[in-house]
Design a protein around this motif. Structure first.
Motif, PDB file in Angstrom:
ATOM      1  N   PRO A 282       0.829  -1.210   0.000  1.00 30.10           N
ATOM      2  CA  PRO A 282       0.000   0.000   0.000  1.00 30.10           C
ATOM      3  C   PRO A 282       0.860   1.255   0.000  1.00 30.10           C
ATOM      4  O   PRO A 282       1.988   1.255   0.496  1.00 30.10           O
ATOM      5  N   ARG A 283       0.321   2.341  -0.562  1.00 31.06           N
ATOM      6  CA  ARG A 283       1.058   3.602  -0.584  1.00 31.06           C
ATOM      7  C   ARG A 283       0.083   4.754  -0.425  1.00 31.06           C
ATOM      8  O   ARG A 283      -1.070   4.698  -0.891  1.00 31.06           O
ATOM      9  N   ASP A 284       0.536   5.798   0.268  1.00 30.27           N
ATOM     10  CA  ASP A 284      -0.246   7.023   0.399  1.00 30.27           C
ATOM     11  C   ASP A 284      -0.273   7.730  -0.950  1.00 30.27           C
ATOM     12  O   ASP A 284       0.766   7.908  -1.593  1.00 30.27           O
ATOM     13  N   LEU A 285      -1.459   8.151  -1.362  1.00 29.21           N
ATOM     14  CA  LEU A 285      -1.566   8.856  -2.635  1.00 29.21           C
ATOM     15  C   LEU A 285      -1.090  10.297  -2.521  1.00 29.21           C
ATOM     16  O   LEU A 285      -0.641  10.892  -3.505  1.00 29.21           O
ATOM     17  N   PHE A 286      -1.200  10.879  -1.353  1.00 30.99           N
ATOM     18  CA  PHE A 286      -0.714  12.237  -1.111  1.00 30.99           C
ATOM     19  C   PHE A 286      -0.558  12.418   0.388  1.00 30.99           C
ATOM     20  O   PHE A 286      -1.117  11.659   1.186  1.00 30.99           O
ATOM     21  N   ARG A 287       0.185  13.457   0.773  1.00 29.32           N
ATOM     22  CA  ARG A 287       0.333  13.785   2.193  1.00 29.32           C
ATOM     23  C   ARG A 287       0.189  15.276   2.472  1.00 29.32           C
ATOM     24  O   ARG A 287       0.238  15.684   3.627  1.00 29.32           O
ATOM     25  N   ASP A 288       0.035  16.062   1.418  1.00 28.10           N
ATOM     26  CA  ASP A 288      -0.053  17.513   1.600  1.00 28.10           C
ATOM     27  C   ASP A 288      -1.475  18.028   1.436  1.00 28.10           C
ATOM     28  O   ASP A 288      -1.698  19.229   1.288  1.00 28.10           O
TER      29      ASP A 288
END
Length: 616
Positions: free
Chosen positions: A56-62
C-alpha cells in the motif's frame, strides 16, 4: 491483594486510544485490481491505494480530505485508473498509477460523493453553497466550470451512473424530513454534462430510499426502501419499467447522517450482496434475482460496513471489526469464503483477555417496547469479585443512531480497569424497526431519560452493577440525555459526563446547521406551539436540580452545539457549588479527533471517575 474495581492495571493507555487510525471508506477501481481507502491518522485524513500484489502507498500527504456537505462523508470516488477527492473546499483528480493531485473545481461551497462517468470524462458530485444543495457536473480534464444538473430539492445524496453511461440515479429529499424519514429515488437520462427531465421512481415523505445501485449489465436498478416496519430490497427493470421486491422484513439500511454510506453491492448481473443488521451484529446475505438468499456469518468479524465488490464479482472489500479486532480493511473471497487483511487501524497488541465482548440485555419500557443495551463486563474475568462493579452507561448521540458490536475502544479502556460498560440503544435508536426509531419523536428528553432510568434499575435488579456507583456518559444528543437525567433524577447516577451536550433546545433550534434545521421540531415539537415543552425539556432551565458531580467537555469550534450550551450549564454548577470539571479544547469541533485532545480527555476523565465514583 487484588486491586478494587476501577483501579485495575490495564495495558490500554490514553495514548493507545489517541493513536487509533479511523477508517472511513473503501472502494475498488474499475479494473478490480486496485483498492483505495480513506484513513485518518492523528485527525488528518488521506487516501491509501494498493494494487493486487503490491504494497500500500499514500496517494498524497499535503492535502487533508474534508468533505463539507452536512456532517461529511463521501470524500472520494474511484474510476478508470483515477481518483477524485474533496479537500480545501475543492475537487481534485489524481491518477492511481503515478502523478500528483490536480485541482478540478474552484474553492467554492462544499462538495461530496464524486462519481466518475463510465467514460471517465465527467464527474458528478453533491454540492452545497449558502444553503442551496444540488447535483453538479464538471469535465475531468478541467476545460470547464462545474454546472448544476439537478436542483430544487433541499438535499441530495448517493448519485450513481449506469455502467453504459445512459442514466444517472440519486436520492433527494426536502424539509422537514431527515433522510431516514422519507426521500425520493430519481432517475434521469445522462447527456454528457446535462440531464433530461428526471423521473420519480420511488419513495415519498414516509418512505426513505437508500443507495440506488445499477447492475453490472445496466439492466436493473436496485435500491433499499423502508416502506413498512422494516426494510425491503427492490429491483427496478429499466427495460420493462417494472419494480419488484427481492428481500424484505429485515434491517438493511443505515441512517444517512453522512454522504457515501453503503450496505449493498452487485456481484454479477444475477446476484447482489447486502448487509443485514441484526440488533447490532452483521450478516452477509447473497441475494439472487430469483429471490434465493444465502446467509453467511462474517466470523471472525461481527460488524461490517461499506461493502465494495470487485468488477469480477469474486471479491468484496469491507471495513470490518469485532469486539476483539480493531477495524480493518479486508477482502472477502467468495469462492472459499477466505478473509484477506489489507490494512489495520491499530497495532493489535492488546491481549485478548483485556478486550470485552458485549452481551445484549433488554427490558420493557413503559409503552411496552423492548429497550436494548450492550453490556460489557469488566475484564480480565478472573479479576472479578463477587460484589457488583461500578458501571459507565454510554448514551449515543444522534439521537437517530445505534451502537453496534463493532470494536469499541472506549469500552475496552474502562472494562479493563474494572468498570462494567454499557451502550444504551434507547428508544429512538436505529436498527430495531421504524416504530422503535420513531418512538422518540415528540418525546426527546422524556423517552430517552426513561430508558436511562430503566437501565440503572435493571443493572441493580440483575446484580450487573453497583447501584451506588453508576456513571452516565454521553455526547451531543447523548449529553442532552445525561443532563436531563441528572436534573430530573438526582442521586440515581453517582456522576455524569457530558461531551458537547445540548442544554438549550431554543438555542439549538435557532442556531443549528441546515441538515438538522427541522430535526428538533420532529423530536420535540414546532415552535412557538411547543415552547412550553422546549422549556420543560431543556436542561439549562432545570440546572439548579443537578447535584451529582459532572464532567463537561466541549470543542471550542463546535458549530453544531456551540460552546455557549456547555458554558451556561457550567455557570449554573458554579453558582451552586456542584462538584464539576470543565474542559474546552479550542481546536476541536463537534467530536474530538486530535491525538493530544483524546489523550488529555481520557486521562482527565479517569481521574474524575476515581475521585467522584471509585474512591467516593
Amino acid at each position: 491483594m487484588a486491586e478494587p474495581y476501577g483501579r485495575w492495571p490495564s495495558p490500554i493507555s490514553p495514548h493507545d486510544l489517541a493513536a487509533l487510525y479511523r477508517l472511513n471508506d473503501v472502494q475498488w477501481d474499475a479494473d478490480g485490481q486496485t483498492l483505495v481507502w480513506d484513513e485518518s491518522r492523528g485527525g488528518h485524513s488521506l487516501l491509501v491505494a494498493q494494487r493486487q500484489g503490491d504494497a500500500p502507498r499514500d496517494l498524497f500527504r499535503d492535502h487533508a480530505l474534508r468533505p463539507g456537505v452536512g456532517y461529511g462523508g463521501g470524500a472520494f470516488g474511484v474510476g478508470r485508473g483515477q481518483v477524485a477527492f474533496v479537500a480545501e473546499q475543492r475537487l481534485f483528480v489524481q491518477p492511481l498509477s503515478t502523478g500528483k493531485p490536480r485541482p478540478l473545481t474552484p474553492a467554492f461551497g462544499h462538495a461530496a460523493s464524486p462519481v466518475f462517468s463510465p467514460n471517465g470524462a465527467w464527474l458528478v458530485f453533491v454540492h452545497t453553497y449558502e444553503d442551496h444543495d444540488a447535483l453538479a457536473a464538471v469535465p475531468t480534464q478541467g476545460q470547464g466550470w462545474p454546472q448544476r444538473i439537478a436542483y430544487g430539492a433541499d438535499f441530495y445524496m448517493q448519485p450513481t451512473f449506469s455502467p453504459d453511461g445512459r442514466y444517472l440515479a440519486w436520492a433527494e429529499w426536502d424539509f422537514p424530513n431527515m433522510p431516514w424519514d422519507g426521500t425520493r429515488l430519481m432517475l434521469a437520462a445522462w447527456r454528457e454534462g446535462r440531464l433530461e427531465v428526471p423521473r420519480h421512481l420511488a419513495g415519498d415523505k414516509r418512505t426513505p430510499i437508500f443507495q440506488p445501485t445499477f447492475s453490472p449489465d445496466g439492466r436493473y436498478l436496485a435500491y433499499l426502501a423502508q416502506d413498512e416496519e422494516w426494510d425491503t430490497l427492490y429491483l427496478h427493470d429499466l427495460e420493462q419499467g417494472t419494480t419488484r421486491p427481492l428481500l424484505g422484513d429485515r434491517c438493511l439500511m443505515l441512517p444517512a447522517w453522512v454522504q457515501g454510506l453503503r450496505t449493498l453491492a452487485w456481484l454479477t448481473p444475477e446476484r447482489l450482496l447486502v448487509l443485514e443488521n441484526r440488533a447490532g451484529f452483521s450478516r452477509i446475505l447473497l441475494v439472487g434475482l430469483d429471490g434465493s438468499v444465502q446467509e453467511h456469518d462474517p466470523a471472525p468479524y461481527t460488524w461490517l460496513r461499506q461493502p465494495a465488490a470487485a468488477l469480477q464479482g469474486d471479491r468484496v472489500a469491507f471495513l470490518a471489526s469485532s469486539p476483539l479486532i480493531p477495524e480493518r480493511v479486508v477482502v472477502w473471497h467468495l469462492a472459499d469464503q477466505r478473509w484477506e487483511t489489507r490494512a489495520r487501524s491499530a497495532p493489535e497488541n492488546i491481549p485478548v483477555a483485556y478486550l470485552p465482548t458485549p452481551e445484549d440485555i433488554t427490558w420493557k419500557a413503559p409503552d411496552g417496547l423492548t429497550v436494548h443495551a450492550l453490556y460489557y463486563a469488566p475484564v480480565p474475568a478472573e479479576q472479578r469479585s463477587e460484589t457488583p462493579p461500578p458501571a459507565i452507561v454510554s448514551v449515543h448521540g444522534g439521537p437517530t443512531s445505534q451502537r453496534t458490536s463493532a470494536f469499541n475502544a472506549q469500552a475496552a479502556y474502562f472494562a479493563s480497569r474494572g468498570y462494567a460498560y454499557l451502550e444504551l440503544n434507547y428508544r429512538g435508536s436505529t436498527g430495531y424497526g421504524r416504530r422503535y426509531r420513531e418512538a422518540l419523536y415528540g418525546r426527546w428528553g422524556e423517552a430517552d431519560v426513561e430508558d436511562a432510568v430503566g437501565l440503572a434499575r435493571i443493572l441493580a435488579e440483575r446484580g450487573l452493577a453497583d447501584p451506588r456507583r453508576l456513571v452516565l456518559l454521553g455526547g451531543s444528543a447523548g449529553g442532552y440525555t445525561v443532563l436531563n437525567t441528572l436534573a430530573r433524577h438526582p442521586g440515581l447516577y453517582r456522576a455524569g459526563v457530558d461531551l458537547y451536550g445540548v442544554s438549550d433546545l431554543f438555542a439549538l433550534d435557532l442556531d443549528t446547521h441546515k441538515f438538522e434545521r427541522h430535526y428538533t421540531a420532529k423530536l420535540v415539537g414546532t415552535l412557538p406551539e411547543a415552547a412550553e415543552k422546549y422549556r420543560a425539556w431543556s436542561p439549562l432551565f432545570h440546572a439548579e436540580r443537578i447535584r451529582d458531580p459532572l464532567a463537561v467537555f466541549q470543542g471550542g469550534k463546535d458549530k453544531v452545539v456551540p460552546p455557549d450550551q456547555s458554558a451556561r450549564i457550567v455557570q449554573a454548577l458554579r453558582r451552586r457549588g456542584v462538584p464539576h470539571i470543565y474542559k474546552v479544547y479550542p481546536d476541536e469541533g463537534h467530536g474530538f479527533r486530535l491525538p493530544e485532545t483524546l489523550e488529555d480527555f481520557y486521562a482527565t476523565l479517569e481521574r474524575f471517575l476515581l475521585l467522584h465514583v471509585v474512591l467516593a
